[in-house]
Scaffold this motif. Structure first.
Motif, PDB file in Angstrom:
ATOM      1  N   MET A  82       0.958  -1.184   0.062  1.00  0.00           N
ATOM      2  CA  MET A  82      -0.067   0.126   0.043  1.00  0.00           C
ATOM      3  C   MET A  82       0.935   1.122   0.147  1.00  0.00           C
ATOM      4  N   SER A  83       0.312   2.220  -0.589  1.00  0.00           N
ATOM      5  CA  SER A  83       1.065   3.658  -0.656  1.00  0.00           C
ATOM      6  C   SER A  83       0.793   4.414   0.354  1.00  0.00           C
ATOM      7  N   ILE A  84       1.778   5.080   0.856  1.00  0.00           N
ATOM      8  CA  ILE A  84       1.496   6.168   1.887  1.00  0.00           C
ATOM      9  C   ILE A  84       0.867   7.309   1.180  1.00  0.00           C
ATOM     10  N   ASN A  85      -0.121   7.728   2.007  1.00  0.00           N
ATOM     11  CA  ASN A  85      -0.768   8.932   1.563  1.00  0.00           C
ATOM     12  C   ASN A  85      -0.531  10.232   2.482  1.00  0.00           C
ATOM     13  N   THR A  86       0.298  11.079   2.142  1.00  0.00           N
ATOM     14  CA  THR A  86       0.992  12.013   2.754  1.00  0.00           C
ATOM     15  C   THR A  86       0.188  12.864   3.636  1.00  0.00           C
ATOM     16  N   THR A  87      -0.972  13.122   2.980  1.00  0.00           N
ATOM     17  CA  THR A  87      -2.049  14.158   3.652  1.00  0.00           C
ATOM     18  C   THR A  87      -2.655  13.510   4.910  1.00  0.00           C
ATOM     19  N   GLN A  88      -3.058  12.176   4.524  1.00  0.00           N
ATOM     20  CA  GLN A  88      -3.655  11.421   5.632  1.00  0.00           C
ATOM     21  C   GLN A  88      -2.501  11.027   6.830  1.00  0.00           C
ATOM     22  N   LEU A  89      -1.396  10.798   6.574  1.00  0.00           N
ATOM     23  CA  LEU A  89      -0.125  10.635   7.663  1.00  0.00           C
ATOM     24  C   LEU A  89       0.086  11.855   8.208  1.00  0.00           C
ATOM     25  N   ALA A  90       0.052  12.901   7.640  1.00  0.00           N
ATOM     26  CA  ALA A  90       0.120  14.204   8.562  1.00  0.00           C
ATOM     27  C   ALA A  90      -0.905  14.638   9.395  1.00  0.00           C
ATOM     28  N   LEU A  91      -2.131  14.296   8.840  1.00  0.00           N
ATOM     29  CA  LEU A  91      -3.293  14.259   9.594  1.00  0.00           C
ATOM     30  C   LEU A  91      -3.240  13.459  10.910  1.00  0.00           C
ATOM     31  N   CYS A  92      -2.677  12.309  10.932  1.00  0.00           N
ATOM     32  CA  CYS A  92      -2.462  11.148  11.969  1.00  0.00           C
ATOM     33  C   CYS A  92      -1.413  11.808  12.878  1.00  0.00           C
ATOM     34  N   LYS A  93      -0.278  12.326  12.062  1.00  0.00           N
ATOM     35  CA  LYS A  93       0.807  12.658  13.067  1.00  0.00           C
ATOM     36  C   LYS A  93       0.310  13.839  13.920  1.00  0.00           C
ATOM     37  N   ALA A  94      -0.447  14.927  13.440  1.00  0.00           N
ATOM     38  CA  ALA A  94      -1.001  15.985  14.041  1.00  0.00           C
ATOM     39  C   ALA A  94      -2.230  15.649  15.210  1.00  0.00           C
ATOM     40  N   GLY A  95      -2.677  14.513  15.010  1.00  0.00           N
ATOM     41  CA  GLY A  95      -3.835  13.544  15.993  1.00  0.00           C
ATOM     42  C   GLY A  95      -3.115  13.376  17.080  1.00  0.00           C
ATOM     43  N   ILE A  96      -1.679  12.574  17.015  1.00  0.00           N
ATOM     44  CA  ILE A  96      -1.105  12.354  18.288  1.00  0.00           C
ATOM     45  C   ILE A  96      -0.268  13.308  18.849  1.00  0.00           C
ATOM     46  N   ALA A  97       0.033  14.366  18.306  1.00  0.00           N
ATOM     47  CA  ALA A  97       0.544  15.540  18.836  1.00  0.00           C
ATOM     48  C   ALA A  97      -0.361  16.284  19.435  1.00  0.00           C
ATOM     49  N   ALA A  98      -1.695  16.314  19.356  1.00  0.00           N
ATOM     50  CA  ALA A  98      -2.961  17.024  19.879  1.00  0.00           C
ATOM     51  C   ALA A  98      -3.067  16.130  21.036  1.00  0.00           C
ATOM     52  N   TRP A  99      -3.260  14.874  21.018  1.00  0.00           N
ATOM     53  CA  TRP A  99      -3.356  13.870  21.932  1.00  0.00           C
ATOM     54  C   TRP A  99      -2.156  14.090  23.376  1.00  0.00           C
ATOM     55  N   GLN A 100      -1.018  14.048  22.920  1.00  0.00           N
ATOM     56  CA  GLN A 100       0.114  14.419  23.583  1.00  0.00           C
ATOM     57  C   GLN A 100       0.170  15.867  24.352  1.00  0.00           C
ATOM     58  N   ASP A 101      -0.409  16.824  23.587  1.00  0.00           N
ATOM     59  CA  ASP A 101      -0.376  18.171  24.080  1.00  0.00           C
ATOM     60  C   ASP A 101      -1.390  18.252  25.292  1.00  0.00           C
ATOM     61  N   ALA A 102      -2.560  17.476  24.943  1.00  0.00           N
ATOM     62  CA  ALA A 102      -3.856  17.629  25.945  1.00  0.00           C
ATOM     63  C   ALA A 102      -3.312  16.711  27.214  1.00  0.00           C
ATOM     64  N   PHE A 103      -2.989  15.660  27.114  1.00  0.00           N
ATOM     65  CA  PHE A 103      -2.163  15.046  28.167  1.00  0.00           C
ATOM     66  C   PHE A 103      -1.339  15.567  29.040  1.00  0.00           C
ATOM     67  N   ASN A 104      -0.471  16.325  28.378  1.00  0.00           N
ATOM     68  CA  ASN A 104       0.533  17.270  28.994  1.00  0.00           C
ATOM     69  C   ASN A 104       0.059  18.458  29.837  1.00  0.00           C
ATOM     70  N   ARG A 105      -1.229  18.655  29.389  1.00  0.00           N
ATOM     71  CA  ARG A 105      -1.951  19.876  29.965  1.00  0.00           C
ATOM     72  C   ARG A 105      -2.670  19.534  31.054  1.00  0.00           C
ATOM     73  N   GLN A 106      -2.866  18.010  30.939  1.00  0.00           N
ATOM     74  CA  GLN A 106      -3.872  17.294  32.235  1.00  0.00           C
ATOM     75  C   GLN A 106      -5.259  17.537  31.893  1.00  0.00           C
ATOM     76  N   ASP A 107      -5.586  17.535  30.518  1.00  0.00           N
ATOM     77  CA  ASP A 107      -7.012  17.632  30.171  1.00  0.00           C
ATOM     78  C   ASP A 107      -7.470  16.307  29.400  1.00  0.00           C
ATOM     79  N   ALA A 108      -8.111  15.480  30.429  1.00  0.00           N
ATOM     80  CA  ALA A 108      -8.579  14.340  29.851  1.00  0.00           C
ATOM     81  C   ALA A 108      -9.847  14.261  29.016  1.00  0.00           C
ATOM     82  N   GLN A 109     -10.569  15.393  28.879  1.00  0.00           N
ATOM     83  CA  GLN A 109     -11.514  15.414  27.827  1.00  0.00           C
ATOM     84  C   GLN A 109     -11.067  15.651  26.634  1.00  0.00           C
ATOM     85  N   ALA A 110     -10.108  16.563  26.464  1.00  0.00           N
ATOM     86  CA  ALA A 110      -9.444  16.809  25.198  1.00  0.00           C
ATOM     87  C   ALA A 110      -8.772  15.571  24.601  1.00  0.00           C
ATOM     88  N   CYS A 111      -8.026  14.583  25.636  1.00  0.00           N
ATOM     89  CA  CYS A 111      -7.670  13.512  25.165  1.00  0.00           C
ATOM     90  C   CYS A 111      -8.526  12.610  24.573  1.00  0.00           C
TER      91      CYS A 111
END
Length: 125
Positions: free
Chosen positions: A1-30
């Motif tokens: 399967m080929s890599i869809n760079t747009t989708q992969l970038a969105l997934c990387k943004a998703g994990i960054a948002a989760w990590q940021d929410a966790f480090n801000r101690q915001d369980a609802q945002a997680c």
């Protein structure tokens, strides 16, 4: 399967948002980084389904003083079921472990979210 760079970038943004929410101690945002009916297997704690249970799990962890999550040795692979699979190691201020499988998908609203999350605590610090 080929890599869809747009989708992969969105997934990387998703994990960054989760990590940021966790480090801000915001369980609802997680929890908002998961699909509505996501499954999370948190070893050895149990299995949690849906945003409400997942939010409660993260709130309980935060209430115990866990914070400052960092990922290392991150690997992204195309999933045969769509989206991308992340595997990695992780550390927090009080524990460390591995991500066995984070399955990220891009939903209709254009946001990447976890449909499945399986991680394990390997030890305490």
């Amino acid at each position: 399967m080929s890599i869809n760079t747009t989708q992969l970038a969105l997934c990387k943004a998703g994990i960054a948002a989760w990590q940021d929410a966790f480090n801000r101690q915001d369980a609802q945002a997680c929890a908002q980084q998961y699909t509505e009916h996501a499954t999370m297997k948190a070893l050895p704690f149990g299995e949690f389904t849906g945003r409400a249970q997942i939010a409660q799990f993260w709130q309980d962890i935060m209430n115990q003083g866990f914070n400052r999550v960092e990922y290392s040795e991150v690997d992204w692979q195309v999933s045969s079921d769509g989206g991308y699979i992340l595997t990695s190691k992780w550390t927090m201020n009080k524990a460390y472990g591995v991500v066995h499988k984070e399955h990220w998908i891009v939903e209709k609203d254009g946001q990447a979210r976890l449909i499945y999350d399986e991680f394990e605590v390997l030890g305490e610090k």
